[in-house]
Design a protein around this motif. Structure first.
Motif, short mmCIF file in Angstrom:
data_model
loop_
_atom_site.label_atom_id
_atom_site.label_comp_id
_atom_site.label_asym_id
_atom_site.label_seq_id
_atom_site.Cartn_x
_atom_site.Cartn_y
_atom_site.Cartn_z
N LYS B 194 0.78 -1.19 0.08
CA LYS B 194 0.03 0.03 -0.07
C LYS B 194 0.85 1.40 0.01
O LYS B 194 0.56 2.25 0.70
CB LYS B 194 -0.84 0.01 1.21
N ASP B 196 1.24 3.61 -2.07
CA ASP B 196 0.55 4.42 -2.57
C ASP B 196 0.00 5.50 -1.53
O ASP B 196 -0.15 6.58 -1.73
CB ASP B 196 -0.37 4.15 -3.67
N SER B 226 2.74 -1.17 -4.44
CA SER B 226 1.50 -0.90 -4.28
C SER B 226 0.61 -1.60 -5.50
O SER B 226 0.85 -1.65 -6.64
CB SER B 226 1.22 0.47 -4.44
N SER B 229 -1.48 0.96 -7.39
CA SER B 229 -0.93 1.88 -8.43
C SER B 229 0.05 1.11 -9.29
O SER B 229 0.27 1.62 -10.44
CB SER B 229 -0.17 3.04 -7.81
N GLU B 231 3.04 0.29 -8.63
CA GLU B 231 4.56 0.97 -8.33
C GLU B 231 5.11 -0.16 -7.43
O GLU B 231 4.68 -0.92 -6.55
CB GLU B 231 4.23 2.14 -7.15
#
Lengths: 121, 286
Positions: B194, B196, B226, B229, B231
């Motif tokens: 998480k 993001d 994440s 997202s 990422e």
């Protein structure tokens, strides 16, 4: 609270050994527990009372030896005591240490009663 | 299980059994028996059998552990989306109740088996073994075992898996490894999830989280990602690809993988008896 599962496993091992030796009762159970095993001794002792009720081990003395966390440092080649969440060398501060003791979750030994009088009780 | 194959007789205790044994008498005339077995002996034995099943099917088994709500299922969904065409994935879901998580995985077109543990706070090797019957193991490359959301109990039970992953979501606080050392010490990889949300959580410092992990003397890699997202996802997928290759190389040489750190009983069990005993199964694994 997985201590009850652990107790059920202890009981099953103890019952097997008692049967192999034709014992009429188990009188002593000795364990070794380290803090890194994830088992809490007070919870284990409470759970044992429940797990062992009405079994061959119901009257057994339940002895837990609590092991300290000891680490060896490969960097300075010395041993030190450590805490579960801080296992860095107490001498030089190195974090890449090796565990010497502290993760034990062992059934060390048991003592059995083989007197036949009990069978008639 | 051990009574059938005799593997409970180990170099550590065979002197007690062989030739009438060297059983000392206690002061009260009772009999003292040295045992030296892990407290989860039966579980560890079943775990070893599970690992044999995985290895027969060249199936890398990964145990995911974390607190509830740290994003295990979301991570699996994102992983299936990204890797589904390349690697055949299967999932075992552990929860106290509901099929919700297994249904989420099935929607992605991946086989999933839900274990409802009732009140049990962890998965054990027997539960996982039962779940294996419901999956076609030869059709899979990686099996994710999503353990019950709990940062305490799952750490004590070997399931027969090859790698442990512990997730830490940034909403939980960066000192979680210091608060729950046993489960983070067991991690072969720590996933910070998480990420993001990091811009909204000034108090969470990823460097500090990693520092707490090191203080457990754990050299495991930490990957920040994440699932929402995307990422950091590439880094995680590369880790998986690498582990799968690494696992297959091990199998090719006749060895297997175990998590870097194993519960004490497991280590004892594996060191003290031969692995080549016959595996007596009265059932068939698909």
């Amino acid at each position: 609270m997985h201590e009850l599962s652990v107790c059920q496993s202890i009981l099953s091992q103890v019952e097997t050994i008692a049967q192999q030796h034709q014992a009429t009762a188990v009188t002593l159970i000795k364990l070794k527990i380290g803090p890194l095993s994830g088992v809490e001794t007070p919870l284990l002792v409470n759970a044992w009372t429940i797990a062992s009720a009405n079994t061959i081990a119901a009257e057994a003395q339940f002895e837990v030896e609590e092991m300290p966390i000891t680490i060896h440092c490969p960097s300075c080649d010395r041993e030190s005591r450590a805490k579960a969440n801080r296992m860095v060398c107490g001498h030089c501060g190195e974090w890449r240490t090796q565990l010497v003791s502290g993760d034990e979750m062992l059934l060390q030994s048991i003592e059995l009663d083989k007197s036949t009088e009990r069978e008639n009780v | 299980m051990c009574d059938t194959c005799g593997c409970n007789i180990t170099p550590g205790n065979e002197h007690l059994i062989v030739n009438d044994g060297k059983l000392s008498k206690t002061s009260s005339g009772g009999e003292a028996v040295e045992v030296l077995q892990g407290l989860l002996h039966e579980n560890d034995h079943q775990a070893m059998h599970n690992r044999q099943h995985f290895d027969q099917h060249q199936l890398l088994a990964i145990n995911l552990m974390s607190s509830p709500g740290s994003g295990k299922t979301a991570l699996l969904e994102a992983t299936i989306d990204a890797l589904g065409d390349e690697v055949r994935i299967g999932v075992v879901e552990g929860d106290l109740e509901t099929e919700n998580d297994a249904n989420r995985i099935r929607k992605k077109g991946v086989p999933a088996c839900q274990i409802s543990t009732g009140s049990a706070c962890h998965l054990d090797a027997h539960m996982v073994h039962d779940a294996l019957h419901q999956l076609t193991l030869e059709d899979l490359d990686i099996l994710f075992i999503e353990n019950v959301g709990n940062l305490v109990c799952p750490a004590s039970f070997d399931l027969g898996h090859h790698r442990n992953i512990t997730l830490l979501s940034v909403t939980e606080g960066d000192d979680k490894p210091a608060k729950y050392p046993v489960i983070f010490r067991a991690a072969d990889l720590m996933l910070l999830t998480k990420t993001d949300l990091l811009p909204y959580l000034e108090e969470f410092d990823p460097t500090r989280a990693e520092q707490y992990l090191r203080e457990l003397s754990n050299p495991a890699e930490m990957i920040s990602l994440s699932a929402k997202s995307g990422e950091g996802l590439k880094h995680w997928l590369d880790w998986l690809r690498h582990e799968l290759k690494h696992y297959r190389r091990h199998l090719a040489t006749g060895t297997t993988l175990t998590p870097a750190l194993q519960p004490d009983g497991v280590a004892l069990h594996q060191h003290t008896h031969s692995h080549n005993h016959t595996h007596n199964h009265d059932h068939h694994h698909s």
